[in-house]
Design a protein around this motif. Structure first.
Motif, PDB file in Angstrom:
ATOM      1  N   ASP A   1       0.829  -1.202   0.000  1.00  0.00           N
ATOM      2  CA  ASP A   1       0.000   0.000   0.000  1.00  0.00           C
ATOM      3  C   ASP A   1       0.867   1.256   0.000  1.00  0.00           C
ATOM      4  O   ASP A   1       0.603   2.210   0.717  1.00  0.00           O
ATOM      5  CB  ASP A   1      -0.885  -0.026   1.255  1.00  0.00           C
ATOM      6  CG  ASP A   1      -2.160   0.773   1.018  1.00  0.00           C
ATOM      7  OD1 ASP A   1      -2.377   1.171  -0.139  1.00  0.00           O
ATOM      8  OD2 ASP A   1      -2.886   0.999   1.989  1.00  0.00           O
TER       9      ASP A   1
ATOM     10  N   PHE B   1       3.696  11.149  -2.238  1.00  0.00           N
ATOM     11  CA  PHE B   1       3.133  12.417  -2.703  1.00  0.00           C
ATOM     12  C   PHE B   1       4.249  13.466  -2.769  1.00  0.00           C
ATOM     13  O   PHE B   1       5.124  13.510  -1.898  1.00  0.00           O
ATOM     14  CB  PHE B   1       2.074  12.941  -1.727  1.00  0.00           C
ATOM     15  CG  PHE B   1       0.935  11.989  -1.501  1.00  0.00           C
ATOM     16  CD1 PHE B   1      -0.265  12.163  -2.169  1.00  0.00           C
ATOM     17  CD2 PHE B   1       1.064  10.921  -0.615  1.00  0.00           C
ATOM     18  CE1 PHE B   1      -1.323  11.294  -1.953  1.00  0.00           C
ATOM     19  CE2 PHE B   1       0.011  10.049  -0.402  1.00  0.00           C
ATOM     20  CZ  PHE B   1      -1.182  10.231  -1.067  1.00  0.00           C
TER      21      PHE B   1
ATOM     22  N   ARG C   1      13.563   5.109  -4.722  1.00  0.00           N
ATOM     23  CA  ARG C   1      14.084   6.009  -3.683  1.00  0.00           C
ATOM     24  C   ARG C   1      13.298   5.910  -2.390  1.00  0.00           C
ATOM     25  O   ARG C   1      13.779   6.334  -1.344  1.00  0.00           O
ATOM     26  CB  ARG C   1      14.099   7.446  -4.202  1.00  0.00           C
ATOM     27  CG  ARG C   1      15.041   7.597  -5.400  1.00  0.00           C
ATOM     28  CD  ARG C   1      14.807   8.899  -6.121  1.00  0.00           C
ATOM     29  NE  ARG C   1      15.363  10.009  -5.386  1.00  0.00           N
ATOM     30  CZ  ARG C   1      16.613  10.423  -5.517  1.00  0.00           C
ATOM     31  NH1 ARG C   1      17.413   9.818  -6.358  1.00  0.00           N
ATOM     32  NH2 ARG C   1      17.069  11.419  -4.809  1.00  0.00           N
TER      33      ARG C   1
ATOM     34  N   ARG D   1      14.559   5.487   1.757  1.00  0.00           N
ATOM     35  CA  ARG D   1      14.048   6.722   2.386  1.00  0.00           C
ATOM     36  C   ARG D   1      14.791   7.970   1.944  1.00  0.00           C
ATOM     37  O   ARG D   1      15.020   8.885   2.720  1.00  0.00           O
ATOM     38  CB  ARG D   1      14.067   6.582   3.914  1.00  0.00           C
ATOM     39  CG  ARG D   1      12.857   5.789   4.358  1.00  0.00           C
ATOM     40  CD  ARG D   1      12.624   5.692   5.825  1.00  0.00           C
ATOM     41  NE  ARG D   1      12.747   6.903   6.597  1.00  0.00           N
ATOM     42  CZ  ARG D   1      12.685   6.925   7.922  1.00  0.00           C
ATOM     43  NH1 ARG D   1      12.491   5.803   8.578  1.00  0.00           N
ATOM     44  NH2 ARG D   1      12.792   8.042   8.568  1.00  0.00           N
TER      45      ARG D   1
ATOM     46  N   ASP E   1      12.989  11.381   2.442  1.00  0.00           N
ATOM     47  CA  ASP E   1      13.036  12.149   3.699  1.00  0.00           C
ATOM     48  C   ASP E   1      13.616  13.533   3.475  1.00  0.00           C
ATOM     49  O   ASP E   1      13.297  14.479   4.192  1.00  0.00           O
ATOM     50  CB  ASP E   1      13.957  11.444   4.713  1.00  0.00           C
ATOM     51  CG  ASP E   1      13.261  10.269   5.374  1.00  0.00           C
ATOM     52  OD1 ASP E   1      12.243   9.818   4.812  1.00  0.00           O
ATOM     53  OD2 ASP E   1      13.732   9.827   6.426  1.00  0.00           O
TER      54      ASP E   1
ATOM     55  N   PRO F   1      11.851  18.320   0.522  1.00  0.00           N
ATOM     56  CA  PRO F   1      10.760  19.041   1.173  1.00  0.00           C
ATOM     57  C   PRO F   1       9.474  18.856   0.381  1.00  0.00           C
ATOM     58  O   PRO F   1       9.479  18.891  -0.844  1.00  0.00           O
ATOM     59  CB  PRO F   1      11.232  20.502   1.143  1.00  0.00           C
ATOM     60  CG  PRO F   1      12.262  20.565   0.079  1.00  0.00           C
ATOM     61  CD  PRO F   1      12.865  19.205  -0.053  1.00  0.00           C
TER      62      PRO F   1
ATOM     63  N   ALA G   1       7.790  16.136   0.180  1.00  0.00           N
ATOM     64  CA  ALA G   1       7.544  14.738  -0.171  1.00  0.00           C
ATOM     65  C   ALA G   1       6.932  14.014   1.024  1.00  0.00           C
ATOM     66  O   ALA G   1       7.292  14.282   2.165  1.00  0.00           O
ATOM     67  CB  ALA G   1       8.852  14.058  -0.580  1.00  0.00           C
ATOM     68  N   ARG G   2       5.981  13.129   0.744  1.00  0.00           N
ATOM     69  CA  ARG G   2       5.328  12.405   1.830  1.00  0.00           C
ATOM     70  C   ARG G   2       5.164  10.957   1.410  1.00  0.00           C
ATOM     71  O   ARG G   2       4.755  10.669   0.277  1.00  0.00           O
ATOM     72  CB  ARG G   2       3.964  13.046   2.084  1.00  0.00           C
ATOM     73  CG  ARG G   2       3.344  12.667   3.408  1.00  0.00           C
ATOM     74  CD  ARG G   2       2.177  13.595   3.723  1.00  0.00           C
ATOM     75  NE  ARG G   2       0.945  13.124   3.131  1.00  0.00           N
ATOM     76  CZ  ARG G   2       0.312  13.703   2.122  1.00  0.00           C
ATOM     77  NH1 ARG G   2       0.814  14.776   1.576  1.00  0.00           N
ATOM     78  NH2 ARG G   2      -0.802  13.212   1.644  1.00  0.00           N
ATOM     79  N   VAL G   3       5.534  10.045   2.288  1.00  0.00           N
ATOM     80  CA  VAL G   3       5.435   8.620   1.973  1.00  0.00           C
ATOM     81  C   VAL G   3       4.405   7.997   2.905  1.00  0.00           C
ATOM     82  O   VAL G   3       4.433   8.229   4.107  1.00  0.00           O
ATOM     83  CB  VAL G   3       6.802   7.925   2.152  1.00  0.00           C
ATOM     84  CG1 VAL G   3       6.685   6.442   1.816  1.00  0.00           C
ATOM     85  CG2 VAL G   3       7.854   8.585   1.273  1.00  0.00           C
ATOM     86  N   GLU G   4       3.503   7.220   2.317  1.00  0.00           N
ATOM     87  CA  GLU G   4       2.519   6.504   3.131  1.00  0.00           C
ATOM     88  C   GLU G   4       2.593   5.027   2.817  1.00  0.00           C
ATOM     89  O   GLU G   4       3.009   4.632   1.725  1.00  0.00           O
ATOM     90  CB  GLU G   4       1.106   7.034   2.845  1.00  0.00           C
ATOM     91  CG  GLU G   4       0.889   8.407   3.427  1.00  0.00           C
ATOM     92  CD  GLU G   4      -0.484   8.958   3.071  1.00  0.00           C
ATOM     93  OE1 GLU G   4      -1.293   8.216   2.475  1.00  0.00           O
ATOM     94  OE2 GLU G   4      -0.717  10.132   3.385  1.00  0.00           O
ATOM     95  N   GLY G   5       2.144   4.212   3.770  1.00  0.00           N
ATOM     96  CA  GLY G   5       2.170   2.775   3.567  1.00  0.00           C
ATOM     97  C   GLY G   5       3.403   2.171   4.206  1.00  0.00           C
ATOM     98  O   GLY G   5       4.154   2.858   4.897  1.00  0.00           O
TER      99      GLY G   5
END
Lengths: 256, 282, 322
Positions: A15, A19, A54, A58, A61, A64, A66-70
């Motif tokens: 999942d 973003f 990438r 991580r 990280d 700026p 950028a957002r990772v979910e799951g």
């Protein structure tokens, strides 16, 4: 947890979404990478294949917005857990980039030893450097000029130096982001040979836009399109008998 | 028709000639300054000129040894404060993205670079001389450091920005923390250029006079104590030049020659470094 | 929000920051912030030292007062402001045509091999310390003015108030000339950069239509470069206003206002340089600091305007290129 299966999965993404500000560039990807195999990630540019790669160590990280979910499980442990130190993680998951990027201010030797020196790892650096340069099939070409600048090497040699540098911190996984795209065919062939040899010790995920290359080097292939994982399977199956229409169109050259 | 074409051509030639003349006019003062400093200054140069203390008017001999040492001393103090702050601020500007805070600092640094050095002298007077109640080498060093910081910060920022992001990524991917990546990979890669910028800024402040007049003041004797007034080459040149004595005028020219040599060597060194760096990068 | 109950908090939303990295971030911000502190400190310390005078004399009387007599506590800044403005503007009037002519010749007319050595020479000119220029001006420029230039101008143009009075050598004219030499590199390097960015196509178009080289420059290069040249002028002016040593050595040190360029005068930086170390008491020191504050204000204003103009010029260029 995977004791029953023959091949344990080294990496398991669940999942997984990424973003960049408002834009979602990776959409709920679920993918398993078996241990000590080569997984090729293919797809047209902008399909999210590099973003996926990438996410595995991580690198997002540092971006700026950028957002990772799951979840991404590495040996069953979720690396996206805030308690996991990204710096320590990157030592286990090494990376080789699209363009050779040796440190210009360091010698060839120091480039390979950079990870050890910067992380203050004690021990016999000379031994490690020689071993990694041998693994990267570069030792014979540079053993007499270890003190020279890496800029004196050819592009292909520089890329193998970068691979040796990544190997020196003893990662378990090697991520390769189009490692041969800036190289000539002969240098490319050497890198591909090298990938074959490295698979005995490392789990490798390679992003490539070159489908022949994916076919030559990988055991499994994943096809990404528009931020989604369309299909994943044994490389031979993906290239000869894809289940999805979009995969077939792509591997037969109808788009992308 | 023909006449107008002739006239237009004449105008063209006239203005081309005028522009060429301006090149000569611009270079004339340079030639004059360099030639006269060498001509008037060379005769007074001797070993004692570099090693002896100044003598009162009318006495033979004497030199500017204490001023040479004093200049080096005050520049060293300036570097002790100015280099970490200037380079550090530059790295901050390069690493922080264009937030409001960073933009404000960048704009401030640019404006500070244009503040007259004499004003900076008064600031150092207010910050160091007033509380210590005496003129001192420290005050002079602080004044010069304040002059170094803004230019050094902007130069460092540009140089650090030139380091490819791929090197930073390569280091981070090896599991190296960001701070070590900044210091040991990014800053190290930019170091050649930063050293050049440092040399240039040292050359610039070593030639400064105005901010030293009422911070370091002057001293007839040797001094290596930070809390005492200290002689410098530039202030010594000024004092000798405006004095009514022929003998001191000659000393001013010789001291000017020494100063030009110091500044010139620093500048040439910086140029040479730039050249070899560019060659290495190719 | 998006995270489901069984997924842990997304890591990148609040990544765990390495302890060393956090310290490094703090150190860097502190170093960056130091620049702001310095700027604030400059203004604060100037105001603190200058306060006694503003309190007693008042800003308006201080700025418009024509007399300066520290021993009787009379402090008027006008002679210094006048001297600073006159010498700096005159220096620009001299340096700008020379710098413009020179850079035009190098960029558009002269042989290419000339550029490198002249650029080197201009850099050298910029690196010579102010006090050395002062020495040169005092012993070379001033005698030449006194013996040759001023008598000549006096004989032929002496009916103008500008060129009246005895040829002293020291004075506004000498200060303006040495300033012109010193700001020439600043103006030349900025205009040089600006001329480099002139659109080649327009110039070649003009040449193809049969324009002479000068006409092509006038039509294509100069209009394009005007904001940049204006910015360069302001930057040069900013340098000239604050220049201290060379001016101090040749201005004549007379706190008076004279119409003649031959007359001795005084400038803001010069009076500070001459009197600050031996100021007679807090009021005198304060008055000098107040002069520094005036100087600081003027240069700050000029530099900000110059930067804004040049930035806008650049943006316009980028807009055109895109």
């Amino acid at each position: 947890m995977n004791a029953a299966t023959m091949h344990t999965d080294k990496i398991e993404a669940n999942d997984l979404s990424v973003f960049f500000r408002q834009a979602q560039v990776l959409k709920r990807v679920a993918l398993k990478v078996p241990e000590k195999k080569v997984m090729a990630v293919i797809g047209p540019s902008g399909c999210g294949k590099s973003t996926f790669l990438r996410a595995l160590n991580r690198m997002h990280d540092l971006v700026p917005g950028a957002r990772v979910e799951g979840r991404i499980l590495l040996d069953g442990e979720n690396i996206n857990d805030p308690r996991v130190d990204a710096v320590a993680l990157r030592r286990r998951v090494g990376m080789v980039f699209q363009r050779p990027n040796p440190f210009p201010s360091m010698s060839i030797f120091d480039n390979v030893a950079a990870g050890l020196k910067l992380n203050r790892v004690k021990g016999n650096h000379a031994e490690v450097v020689e071993r990694c340069l041998r693994q990267a099939a570069l030792w014979d070409e540079v053993k007499d000029r270890l003190g020279h600048s890496p800029l004196s090497l050819s592009g292909g040699q520089q890329q193998r130096l970068c691979i040796a540098r990544a190997l020196a911190v003893e990662p378990e996984v090697l991520l390769m982001d189009e490692p041969a795209s800036a190289l000539d065919p002969i240098a490319t062939a050497r890198i591909e040979e090298l990938i074959h040899e490295l698979k005995a010790r490392y789990t490798i995920v390679i992003v490539t836009h070159n489908m022949q290359q994916a076919a030559r080097v990988s055991d499994q292939t994943a096809f990404f399109y528009m931020g989604e994982l369309i299909e994943v399977g044994a490389t031979e199956q993906i290239f000869t008998n894809p289940r999805e229409k979009r995969t077939e169109d792509y591997v037969t050259g109808k788009f992308g | 028709m023909n006449g107008s074409l002739l006239r237009r051509k004449a105008v063209n030639h006239l203005l081309t000639g005028l522009c060429a003349l301006m090149v000569l006019v611009a270079l004339l003062p340079l030639v004059s300054v360099l030639w006269l400093v060498i001509k008037n200054g060379a005769a007074g140069l001797s070993w004692t000129f570099f090693t002896a203390l100044p003598r009162p008017v009318g006495e033979e001999g004497g030199g500017v040894g204490n001023a040479v040492v004093g200049t080096l001393y005050i520049v060293a103090i300036a570097c002790a404060f100015g280099l970490p702050l200037g380079i550090g601020a530059g790295v901050y500007l390069a690493e922080s993205r264009n937030g409001l805070f960073a933009r404000g600092i960048r704009f401030t640094a640019e404006l500070l670079a244009g503040v007259p050095s004499i004003v900076i002298g008064i600031v150092a007077y207010g910050v160091v001389v007033v509380p210590m109640k005496r003129f001192s080498a420290l005050a002079g060093g602080v004044a010069l450091a304040l002059l170094m910081i803004p230019t050094l910060a902007r130069a460092t920022e540009d140089l650090v920005r030139l380091v490819p992001g791929s090197l930073r990524e390569a280091s981070l991917a090896l599991g190296v923390p960001q701070w070590k990546t900044s210091l040991r990979v990014v800053l190290r890669t930019a170091m050649g250029g930063i050293v050049t910028a440092v040399l240039l800024s040292i050359a610039r402040v070593a030639g400064e006079t105005a901010p030293l007049l009422f911070t370091a003041l002057n001293n007839q004797y040797w001094n290596l104590r930070p809390d005492q007034p200290t002689s410098t080459l530039t202030v010594q040149i000024f004092n000798y030049a405006i004095s009514p004595y022929e003998d001191w005028h000659a000393k001013a020219w010789s001291a000017a020659l020494v100063l030009l040599l110091v500044v010139g060597v620093l500048n040439l060194l910086a140029r040479q470094m730039t050249r070899t760096r560019l060659k290495g990068a190719r | 929000m998006r995270a489901r109950a069984d997924t842990p908090q997304p890591a990148a939303a609040r990544p765990r920051v390495n302890r060393g990295d956090r310290a490094w971030g703090l150190i860097l911000s502190a170093l960056g912030g130091a620049v702001l502190i310095i700027a604030g400190g400059i203004i604060l310390s100037l105001v603190r030292v200058a306060r006694p005078v503003f309190a007693e004399v008042g800003l308006e009387d201080f700025l418009t007062g024509q007399d300066w007599d520290p021993l009787s506590d009379v402090f008027g800044a006008l002679p210094f402001i006048y001297g600073t403005v006159v010498t700096s503007v005159l220096a620009i009037l001299i340096a700008l045509p020379v710098a413009l002519g020179m850079t035009l010749f190098l960029a558009e007319m002269g042989p290419k091999w000339l550029r490198q050595p002249v650029a080197f020479a201009v850099e050298t000119l910029a690196s010579i310390p102010s006090v050395v220029y002062g020495l040169w001006a005092l012993f070379v420029l001033v005698p030449w003015l006194r013996q040759t230039v001023q008598p000549f101008l006096g004989d032929h143009l002496g009916f103008l108030p500008l060129f009246s009075g005895p040829p002293l050598g020291l004075g506004y004219l000498a200060a303006a000339l040495v300033l012109a030499v010193m700001i020439l590199p600043t103006i030349a390097s900025v205009t040089g950069e600006v001329l480099k960015t002139a659109p080649v196509a327009v110039k070649e178009g003009a040449l193809a239509l049969g324009a002479t080289r000068w006409e092509a420059i006038r039509m294509a290069v100069l209009p394009h470069s005007r904001p940049g040249i204006f910015g360069a002028t302001l930057l040069g002016l900013g340098r000239a206003l604050g220049e201290t040593m060379a001016v101090t050595m040749v201005i004549g040190n007379s706190p008076t206002i004279s119409a003649s360029l031959f007359a001795p005068g005084y400038t803001l930086p010069s009076v500070i340089a001459n009197e600050f170390a031996e100021a007679a008491g807090d009021r005198h020191t304060g008055a000098l600091a107040a002069l520094a504050l005036v100087l600081f204000g003027i240069t700050l204003l000029l530099n900000s305007v110059a930067r804004l103009i040049m930035q806008r010029g650049q943006r316009k260029l980028q807009g055109r290129a895109a």
